[in-house]
Design a protein around this motif. Structure first.
Motif, PDB file in Angstrom:
ATOM      1  N   LEU A 650       0.803  -1.228   0.000  1.00  0.00           N
ATOM      2  CA  LEU A 650       0.000   0.000   0.000  1.00  0.00           C
ATOM      3  C   LEU A 650       0.837   1.280   0.000  1.00  0.00           C
ATOM      4  O   LEU A 650       0.489   2.249  -0.683  1.00  0.00           O
ATOM      5  CB  LEU A 650      -0.959   0.000   1.199  1.00  0.00           C
ATOM      6  CG  LEU A 650      -2.362  -0.532   0.928  1.00  0.00           C
ATOM      7  CD1 LEU A 650      -3.162  -0.629   2.213  1.00  0.00           C
ATOM      8  CD2 LEU A 650      -3.092   0.358  -0.067  1.00  0.00           C
ATOM      9  N   PRO A 651       1.944   1.373   0.808  1.00  0.00           N
ATOM     10  CA  PRO A 651       2.705   2.637   0.773  1.00  0.00           C
ATOM     11  C   PRO A 651       3.168   3.020  -0.620  1.00  0.00           C
ATOM     12  O   PRO A 651       3.057   4.175  -1.031  1.00  0.00           O
ATOM     13  CB  PRO A 651       3.871   2.371   1.727  1.00  0.00           C
ATOM     14  CG  PRO A 651       3.343   1.343   2.674  1.00  0.00           C
ATOM     15  CD  PRO A 651       2.459   0.456   1.858  1.00  0.00           C
ATOM     16  N   PRO A 663       3.013  13.900   0.146  1.00  0.00           N
ATOM     17  CA  PRO A 663       3.041  13.537   1.562  1.00  0.00           C
ATOM     18  C   PRO A 663       4.449  13.251   2.055  1.00  0.00           C
ATOM     19  O   PRO A 663       5.310  12.793   1.309  1.00  0.00           O
ATOM     20  CB  PRO A 663       2.172  12.279   1.610  1.00  0.00           C
ATOM     21  CG  PRO A 663       2.361  11.648   0.278  1.00  0.00           C
ATOM     22  CD  PRO A 663       2.658  12.738  -0.706  1.00  0.00           C
ATOM     23  N   ARG A 664       4.685  13.507   3.315  1.00  0.00           N
ATOM     24  CA  ARG A 664       5.930  13.106   3.956  1.00  0.00           C
ATOM     25  C   ARG A 664       5.903  11.598   4.186  1.00  0.00           C
ATOM     26  O   ARG A 664       4.816  10.990   4.286  1.00  0.00           O
ATOM     27  CB  ARG A 664       6.104  13.855   5.274  1.00  0.00           C
ATOM     28  CG  ARG A 664       6.223  15.362   5.093  1.00  0.00           C
ATOM     29  CD  ARG A 664       6.432  16.049   6.431  1.00  0.00           C
ATOM     30  NE  ARG A 664       5.286  15.838   7.315  1.00  0.00           N
ATOM     31  CZ  ARG A 664       4.216  16.607   7.326  1.00  0.00           C
ATOM     32  NH1 ARG A 664       4.114  17.618   6.479  1.00  0.00           N
ATOM     33  NH2 ARG A 664       3.220  16.359   8.166  1.00  0.00           N
ATOM     34  N   PRO A 665       7.067  10.938   4.322  1.00  0.00           N
ATOM     35  CA  PRO A 665       7.082   9.470   4.487  1.00  0.00           C
ATOM     36  C   PRO A 665       6.258   9.008   5.678  1.00  0.00           C
ATOM     37  O   PRO A 665       5.534   8.012   5.590  1.00  0.00           O
ATOM     38  CB  PRO A 665       8.576   9.170   4.664  1.00  0.00           C
ATOM     39  CG  PRO A 665       9.271  10.288   3.952  1.00  0.00           C
ATOM     40  CD  PRO A 665       8.431  11.492   4.165  1.00  0.00           C
ATOM     41  N   GLY A 666       6.380   9.709   6.799  1.00  0.00           N
ATOM     42  CA  GLY A 666       5.610   9.301   7.976  1.00  0.00           C
ATOM     43  C   GLY A 666       4.116   9.410   7.734  1.00  0.00           C
ATOM     44  O   GLY A 666       3.330   8.543   8.127  1.00  0.00           O
ATOM     45  N   ALA A 672      -1.358   4.642   4.645  1.00  0.00           N
ATOM     46  CA  ALA A 672      -1.389   3.237   4.225  1.00  0.00           C
ATOM     47  C   ALA A 672      -1.983   2.360   5.320  1.00  0.00           C
ATOM     48  O   ALA A 672      -2.729   1.408   5.044  1.00  0.00           O
ATOM     49  CB  ALA A 672       0.020   2.768   3.872  1.00  0.00           C
ATOM     50  N   ARG A 673      -1.672   2.674   6.569  1.00  0.00           N
ATOM     51  CA  ARG A 673      -2.229   1.891   7.677  1.00  0.00           C
ATOM     52  C   ARG A 673      -3.750   2.048   7.743  1.00  0.00           C
ATOM     53  O   ARG A 673      -4.486   1.066   7.954  1.00  0.00           O
ATOM     54  CB  ARG A 673      -1.597   2.347   8.985  1.00  0.00           C
ATOM     55  CG  ARG A 673      -2.028   1.530  10.205  1.00  0.00           C
ATOM     56  CD  ARG A 673      -1.408   2.103  11.470  1.00  0.00           C
ATOM     57  NE  ARG A 673      -1.936   3.439  11.762  1.00  0.00           N
ATOM     58  CZ  ARG A 673      -3.107   3.642  12.368  1.00  0.00           C
ATOM     59  NH1 ARG A 673      -3.878   2.623  12.714  1.00  0.00           N
ATOM     60  NH2 ARG A 673      -3.507   4.877  12.606  1.00  0.00           N
TER      61      ARG A 673
END
Length: 704
Positions: A650-651, A663-666, A672-673
């Motif tokens: 998903l990410p 979006p930022r990675p975090g 995705a979660r």
């Protein structure tokens, strides 16, 4: 505990001397004249109607001075009232008509002129008296032989006995003629109370006067009246105004000792207290005495200025409203825009014209919004109001020119500025000096407005708009260009922000195999909508599909999505893989639709050419679900674009769908979660359902 403020006795008067007054016997008013005059007092009082001033037809008698004297009007030896005797001094006003032609060189005299000079000069003189709560007007007829007087000469006096008044009262007296040939005379006098011993013995109200103690307790003021137990009296509070009638405020009939409480905001310098005593129980007549204890009270003076209101009345009037008379000075001033003090102007308004509660005229030829009226007391500014701001508009950036003339008609001009009055054509570094020649030309060409004029001075207001426009034209142009650039940048940024706010468009294509798979696709579409994505899927457009047909609906959605920079998502399932292989094996022939709403089958005629011609990268993304399909089952043609397994990848899938660098990675991992949590229950339910197309017993999990 209340703190004693001061102790006043109504038995103590203003003057330290003992008054010995003349006694008049009886209630009848009388009048008497000085030698050479004859006079007559009309019976009863008359109406007080001064009327307007008219021109004298010739020599007339007019009052020139008022003089008062206190006397006692006695009904019995020890039953007297205080009374005011008024003496009116008279003089001749106007001139005789002079003979014309040869008559003034010894010719024959005019018989009519001789007859008028041998007649009497007559006058009807009105005396007006006011002392709260009474007002009276009496009429005196006076005459003198015309042959005995000369114009401007004093002819004697008339004495009137007398006007009764209360102890300690403030009385006002006016005198004028009917018709009125000049401004009326006026006189204000404060009467004594019971200090004089001879007055105390003669006036019965002095025998039983109360002691008045005025004390302050916080915001309250207490009037403590020390009166005997059975003493009946009336107590009145009133505003004693010099201009206009006295205004009663509060009245009570009381008995015995009393304490009256007032709020400190009720105090005014002209607030007075009057007592009405019934000396003998069987006699209805009362005696009065008054006192004004707050004349010097600082709080009363502060309240007076807080209550005062300055009004400007179009076209050139002004009015000062206040409960009491004000010791004030009014001036005209010029208020320049941008703040700063209002600069005083000529002509000043004479202090005698500061009359409260009366409309007055300003000595102006024309009005201007920058002209203001200031009211000051003891050199402290109290009130200011600019002329008719509602009707004339805001302050103008005009230059005020002050013109000064000498007796030889030589004139000089200066411009009023914050630093002072700057002479025109001077070498000063002020705006008026730089524009001196232009301002002088404007004045000579009639472009300036004259505000005031007399023999020696004049005021002119000259517009400065054109000079301001010339000086700042280039600056304004540069500012407009800069503003236009900023506006364009704002619109460009707004479009970017709007696009970012709306999110990227995503069209989901899938093969409608059964209801379980449709629920899985619906869960994915709903989860993606929670992100900044605008999702289109045929599940949510069944009515349009039925009306347009699958092929037309797909063409419209695909064109709109790609035009907006969006992406088409191909969701591979075992059934979709089969349809793709059939299309590839049969060439360009279109596979038969699997159902009335199967947009996937209808779209292959447009999707596959994009992949065959190399137009798919950046416009398409592939995806399949964990446990339903193996990665090797996706036809090789479609692997020219990223293909992701959901929800395990998903990410990466979400990162491909988002705008580059969004979006930022975090934040991407968190999104995705959330999508995985929404997707997993529908996927688990599909995998556990009997007869699932992806069941291992059917051999379709791996697409074989």
């Amino acid at each position: 505990m209340p703190v004693p403020w001061f102790l006043l006795s109504l038995a103590l008067g203003r003057s330290p001397m003992v008054l010995s007054l003349e006694r008049l016997v009886g209630p009848q008013d009388t009048a008497r004249c000085s030698p050479g005059l004859s006079c007559h007092l009309w019976d009863g009082d008359v109406l007080c109607l001064p009327g307007s001033i008219v021109s004298a037809p010739g020599p007339v008698l007019v009052p020139t001075r008022l003089q008062t004297e206190l006397v006692l009007r006695c009904y019995q030896e020890t039953d007297c009232d205080l009374c005011v005797r008024v003496a009116i001094h008279l003089a001749v006003h106007g001139h005789w008509e002079e003979p014309k032609g040869e008559e003034k060189f010894g010719g024959a005299a005019d018989p009519e002129l001789e007859e008028s000079r041998n007649a009497f000069l007559q006058a009807q003189v009105v005396l007006s008296f006011q002392a709260y709560p009474t007002a009276r007007c009496v009429l005196l007829e006076v005459q003198v032989p015309a042959a005995l007087v000369q114009p401007g000469q004093s002819v004697g006096s008339v004495v009137f006995d007398c006007f009764e008044a209360a102890l300690g009262a403030e009385v006002r007296i006016w005198s004028y003629t009917q018709p009125r040939y000049q401004k009326e005379l006026n006189l204000t006098q404060h009467l004594p109370d019971c200090k004089g011993l001879e007055v105390r013995d003669s006036i019965q109200s002095c025998w039983a006067l109360p002691w008045l103690n005025v004390s302050a307790d916080g915001d309250d003021v207490h009037l403590v009246l020390d009166v005997s137990e059975n003493q009946r009296f009336g107590l009145s509070l009133y505003w004693n105004q010099v201009q206009g009638p006295t205004k009663p405020w509060w009245h009570r009939n009381l008995t015995g000792p009393q304490t009256i409480t007032l709020n400190h905001t009720d105090l005014f310098p002209c607030l007075c207290i009057q007592f009405l005593f019934q000396v003998w129980p069987l006699e209805p007549d009362s005696v009065r005495t008054s006192i004004c204890p707050f004349r010097e009270d600082p709080r009363a003076h502060r309240n007076l200025w807080r209550a005062a209101r300055l009004q400007l009345l179009p076209p050139r009037g002004w009015r000062l409203d206040a409960p009491c008379s004000l010791p004030a000075e009014a001036t005209l001033c010029w208020q320049a825009p941008g703040g700063g003090p209002c600069q005083s102007l000529v002509p000043p308004l004479p202090p005698a014209n500061v009359t409260v509660n009366k409309a007055l005229e300003l000595p102006l030829l024309n009005v201007h919004p920058n002209l203001c009226v200031q009211v000051s007391s003891w050199e402290k500014l109290q009130l200011q109001e600019c002329l008719w701001v509602d009707s004339l508009g805001p302050l103008k950036d005009d230059m005020l020119l002050v013109e000064t003339r000498d007796p030889h008609n030589n004139r000089s001009l200066c411009a009023l500025e914050p630093s002072g009055c700057t002479p025109l054509l001077s070498r000063a570094s002020t705006r008026a000096a730089r524009l001196g020649e232009q301002l002088l030309q404007d004045l000579q060409s009639g472009q300036c407005l004259q505000l005031w004029d007399d023999d020696l001075r004049a005021l002119w207001a000259c517009p400065m708009d054109k000079y301001v426009h010339q000086r700042w034209a280039l600056v304004w142009l540069a500012c407009l260009l800069f503003a236009a650039v900023l506006f364009l940048l704002f619109l460009f940024r707004k479009d970017q922000v709007k696009a970012a706010t709306r999110g990227r468009a995503a069209l989901l294509l899938y093969s409608a195999e059964d209801s379980g798979f449709e629920r899985l696709v619906s869960a994915l579409a709903s989860a993606l909508c929670q992100l900044p994505l605008r999702v289109a899927v045929d599940l949510w457009s069944r009515r349009e599909l039925s009306a347009q047909g699958p092929l037309a609906w797909f063409h419209a959605q695909r064109r709109q999505t790609l035009q907006e920079g969006g992406v088409v998502v191909l969701l591979f399932s075992p059934g979709a893989v089969v349809l793709c292989r059939e299309w590839l094996q049969d060439g360009a022939s279109t596979p038969a639709p699997q159902g009335p709403h199967d947009a996937f089958a209808a779209s292959l005629s447009c999707v596959l050419p994009d992949f065959l011609q190399g137009r798919a990268p950046g416009r398409y993304v592939g995806a399949y679900f964990d446990g339903l399909l193996h990665s090797d089952a996706v036809p090789a043609l479609f692997r020219s674009v990223p293909v992701f397994s959901l929800p395990s990848q998903l990410p990466g899938f979400l990162g491909t769908l988002q705008e580059p660098g969004d979006p930022r990675p975090g934040l991407l991992r968190e999104r995705a979660r959330l999508v995985s949590q929404a997707l997993q229950p529908a996927l688990d339910q599909l995998l556990k359902a009997p007869g699932d197309p992806g069941d291992p017993e059917d051999g379709t999990r791996d697409g074989t």
